[in-house]
Motif scaffolding. Sequence first.
Motif, PDB file in Angstrom:
ATOM      1  N   CYS A  83      45.367   9.319   4.541  1.00 53.85           N
ATOM      2  CA  CYS A  83      46.672   9.765   5.023  1.00 53.85           C
ATOM      3  C   CYS A  83      47.338   8.665   5.852  1.00 53.85           C
ATOM      4  CB  CYS A  83      46.510  11.037   5.849  1.00 53.85           C
ATOM      5  SG  CYS A  83      48.062  11.714   6.488  1.00 53.85           S
TER       6      CYS A  83
ATOM      7  N   ASP B 100      42.938  19.927  10.262  1.00 58.26           N
ATOM      8  CA  ASP B 100      42.805  21.138   9.443  1.00 58.26           C
ATOM      9  C   ASP B 100      42.218  22.302  10.225  1.00 58.26           C
ATOM     10  OD1 ASP B 100      40.361  19.419   9.276  1.00 58.26           O
ATOM     11  OD2 ASP B 100      39.569  21.143   8.189  1.00 58.26           O
TER      12      ASP B 100
ATOM     13  N   HIS C  25      50.142  20.122  12.191  1.00 58.59           N
ATOM     14  CA  HIS C  25      50.077  20.170  10.726  1.00 58.59           C
ATOM     15  C   HIS C  25      48.617  20.262  10.301  1.00 58.59           C
ATOM     16  CE1 HIS C  25      54.316  18.763  10.646  1.00 58.59           C
ATOM     17  NE2 HIS C  25      53.935  18.122  11.749  1.00 58.59           N
TER      18      HIS C  25
ATOM     19  N   ASP D  15      47.553  20.402   6.840  1.00 58.39           N
ATOM     20  CA  ASP D  15      47.310  19.827   5.521  1.00 58.39           C
ATOM     21  C   ASP D  15      47.923  18.438   5.439  1.00 58.39           C
ATOM     22  OD1 ASP D  15      47.812  19.190   2.655  1.00 58.39           O
ATOM     23  OD2 ASP D  15      46.894  21.145   2.338  1.00 58.39           O
TER      24      ASP D  15
ATOM     25  N   ARG E 206      40.896  17.892   0.975  1.00 59.11           N
ATOM     26  CA  ARG E 206      42.005  17.464   0.106  1.00 59.11           C
ATOM     27  C   ARG E 206      42.336  15.996   0.293  1.00 59.11           C
ATOM     28  NH1 ARG E 206      47.072  19.609  -2.228  1.00 59.11           N
ATOM     29  NH2 ARG E 206      48.006  19.927  -0.182  1.00 59.11           N
TER      30      ARG E 206
ATOM     31  N   GLN F 126      48.152  16.309   2.948  1.00 57.12           N
ATOM     32  CA  GLN F 126      48.983  16.077   1.774  1.00 57.12           C
ATOM     33  C   GLN F 126      50.369  16.711   1.944  1.00 57.12           C
ATOM     34  OE1 GLN F 126      48.257  14.217  -1.309  1.00 57.12           O
ATOM     35  NE2 GLN F 126      50.473  14.405  -1.052  1.00 57.12           N
ATOM     36  N   ALA F 127      50.406  17.934   2.441  1.00 55.04           N
ATOM     37  CA  ALA F 127      51.684  18.598   2.668  1.00 55.04           C
ATOM     38  C   ALA F 127      52.501  17.849   3.724  1.00 55.04           C
ATOM     39  CB  ALA F 127      51.451  20.043   3.110  1.00 55.04           C
ATOM     40  N   PHE F 128      51.818  17.323   4.728  1.00 56.60           N
ATOM     41  CA  PHE F 128      52.495  16.528   5.747  1.00 56.60           C
ATOM     42  C   PHE F 128      53.158  15.311   5.115  1.00 56.60           C
ATOM     43  CE2 PHE F 128      52.315  12.783   8.482  1.00 56.60           C
ATOM     44  CZ  PHE F 128      53.050  13.197   9.574  1.00 56.60           C
TER      45      PHE F 128
ATOM     46  N   ASP G 224      54.062  14.820   2.048  1.00 57.79           N
ATOM     47  CA  ASP G 224      55.144  15.192   1.131  1.00 57.79           C
ATOM     48  C   ASP G 224      56.479  15.302   1.857  1.00 57.79           C
ATOM     49  OD1 ASP G 224      53.370  15.221  -0.955  1.00 57.79           O
ATOM     50  OD2 ASP G 224      53.102  17.408  -0.957  1.00 57.79           O
ATOM     51  N   ALA G 225      56.426  15.645   3.157  1.00 63.27           N
ATOM     52  CA  ALA G 225      57.655  15.870   3.914  1.00 63.27           C
ATOM     53  C   ALA G 225      57.985  14.737   4.882  1.00 63.27           C
ATOM     54  CB  ALA G 225      57.550  17.186   4.692  1.00 63.27           C
TER      55      ALA G 225
END
Length: 234
Positions: free
Chosen positions: A69, A9, A37, A39, A63, A41-43, A45-46
């Motif tokens: 993760c 982050d 990356h 985030d 987060r 969580q965003a990582f 998601d993809a």
Amino acid sequence: MIRIMVIDDEIEEALGIREMVRHALEQRHEPAEISVHQDAQAFLDAYAAGQSDVILLDIQMPRMDGMTCAERIRERDASVILIFITSMIQYAVQGYRVEAMDYIVKPVTPALLEHSLSRALKRLGRRKTLIVRADDGMRSLEADELLYAEALNHRVILHTADGEIRCTQTLASIEAQLEGYGFFRCHAAFLINMKRVQHIDGNDLYMAGKAIPISKHRRRAFLQELTAYWGETI
């Protein structure tokens, strides 16, 4: 090409790690695709299995922390190499749950990162593609297929389980491509795959039933490298 993802982050730290990774791999003549990356969580998601070879993952993030993760990554990708970056070494015990390969304790230095990347590249050795100029044109083969390379009469012969490939380039150029993947120049004329070594007798090593000489002045370094390699793969 090695695909590496950095999740942290702190953008300045992430970019610094990316630069150190890029430099280390350039020294090994290893092409790489390195993404950053911020985030977790965003990582996730993809992310899909097979998108990355190595993930360098900070543990302390908002987060979603790095350990959570990593657990989610493992649910969908069993083979990606995970390397944690942390200032809290007590997380090392938890790392066994997600089969983390290594930990880098902050502050991250080029030497620490180089050591972890070297281990990762050894694990990825069987995925390494070697590109050579053969007599019949450009050829490619997986590094794991190569038993040893032999310099003979100003040419290089690649010995594989399926036969020989005669090349028009130098042994040094092949050695440069395979640096960090478990190969060693045991003699001026031989570059060997340490994974394929069966046993050693005096100043010779044996693989696929063939005796290959070990140079007297390289023997000590070879034995040290072979011991370290076997230690990594046990």
